[in-house]
Scaffold this active site. Structure first.
Site, short mmCIF file in Angstrom:
data_model
loop_
_atom_site.label_atom_id
_atom_site.label_comp_id
_atom_site.label_asym_id
_atom_site.label_seq_id
_atom_site.Cartn_x
_atom_site.Cartn_y
_atom_site.Cartn_z
N HIS A 54 0.85 -1.18 0.00
CA HIS A 54 0.00 0.00 0.00
C HIS A 54 0.90 1.25 0.00
CE1 HIS A 54 0.57 -0.74 4.43
NE2 HIS A 54 0.92 0.52 4.34
P1 TYD Z 1 -1.71 -2.92 7.50
O1 TYD Z 1 -1.23 -1.52 7.69
O2 TYD Z 1 -2.44 -3.24 6.25
O3 TYD Z 1 -0.49 -3.94 7.68
P2 TYD Z 1 0.79 -4.23 6.78
O4 TYD Z 1 1.03 -3.06 5.90
O5 TYD Z 1 1.87 -4.47 7.76
O6 TYD Z 1 0.56 -5.48 5.99
O7 TYD Z 1 -2.60 -3.31 8.78
C1 TYD Z 1 -3.01 -4.62 9.02
C2 TYD Z 1 -4.29 -4.55 9.83
O8 TYD Z 1 -4.08 -3.92 11.08
C3 TYD Z 1 -5.40 -3.78 9.11
O9 TYD Z 1 -6.61 -4.46 9.34
C4 TYD Z 1 -5.42 -2.45 9.82
C5 TYD Z 1 -4.92 -2.78 11.21
N1 TYD Z 1 -4.18 -1.69 11.82
C6 TYD Z 1 -4.75 -0.93 12.84
O10 TYD Z 1 -5.90 -1.16 13.24
N2 TYD Z 1 -4.02 0.07 13.41
C7 TYD Z 1 -2.76 0.35 13.01
O11 TYD Z 1 -2.10 1.28 13.57
C8 TYD Z 1 -2.18 -0.41 11.94
C9 TYD Z 1 -0.78 -0.14 11.44
C10 TYD Z 1 -2.92 -1.44 11.39
#
Ligand code: TYD
Length: 138
Positions: A54
């Site tokens: 992302h």
């Molecule tokens: P995401 O940022 O998509 O993870 P990565 O980039 O590491 O693969 O986040 C994964 C999940 O966690 C998504 O459902 C959103 C949640 N999340 C939160 O609720 N709060 C946060 O601060 C973060 C970073 C993620």
């Protein structure tokens, strides 16, 4: 947002060493160029799994391999760059408008992220083609 992968730089952090080990201190606006509003960390990452996938619209981050190692693929829609993080006293600053993928985590790796903003799903762009479209418009 005309940011490029070349705006994402490795920042050397401090390290205070003594015989009992090391300590690294990160202070917002001192050795990282933003106020830190949120910290999160990735751990227990199964072998072969990738994270990220992302871009953020406003968020700035400092990504640190607090333990182990992993690669960060950065992509601004035109240029790509792969950065290996494997030292707790270096951080990768990722500016807004950069697609990132985190991959090739070593066993037991811990990815520590210091973020300039709280969590906001509206700040994410999770579709690569939308990201590229957005970057070519700016
Ligand atoms: P995401 O940022 O998509 O993870 P990565 O980039 O590491 O693969 O986040 C994964 C999940 O966690 C998504 O459902 C959103 C949640 N999340 C939160 O609720 N709060 C946060 O601060 C973060 C970073 C993620």
């Amino acid at each position: 947002m005309k940011t490029s992968v070349y705006d994402c730089v490795i920042l050397p952090l401090n390290k205070i060493h003594n015989r009992a080990g090391n300590i690294t201190i990160v202070e917002g606006r001192e050795n990282v160029p933003f106020d830190v509003k949120r910290i999160y960390y990735l751990y227990d990452i199964p072998g072969g799994e990738d994270r990220g996938g992302h871009a953020h619209k406003e968020l700035r981050q400092l990504i640190v391999a607090a333990s182990g190692s992993f690669n960060v693929l950065l992509d601004d829609g035109q240029n790509k760059k792969i950065v290996t993080l494997n030292r707790p006293d270096y951080g990768l600053m990722v500016v807004p408008g950069i697609w990132r993928e985190l991959m090739e985590f070593s066993s037991g790796a811990i990815c520590l992220v210091l973020a300039s903003e709280g969590y906001d799903e509206n700040d994410y762009e999770r579709k690569y083609d939308e990201f590229v479209k957005f970057k070519t418009l700016v």
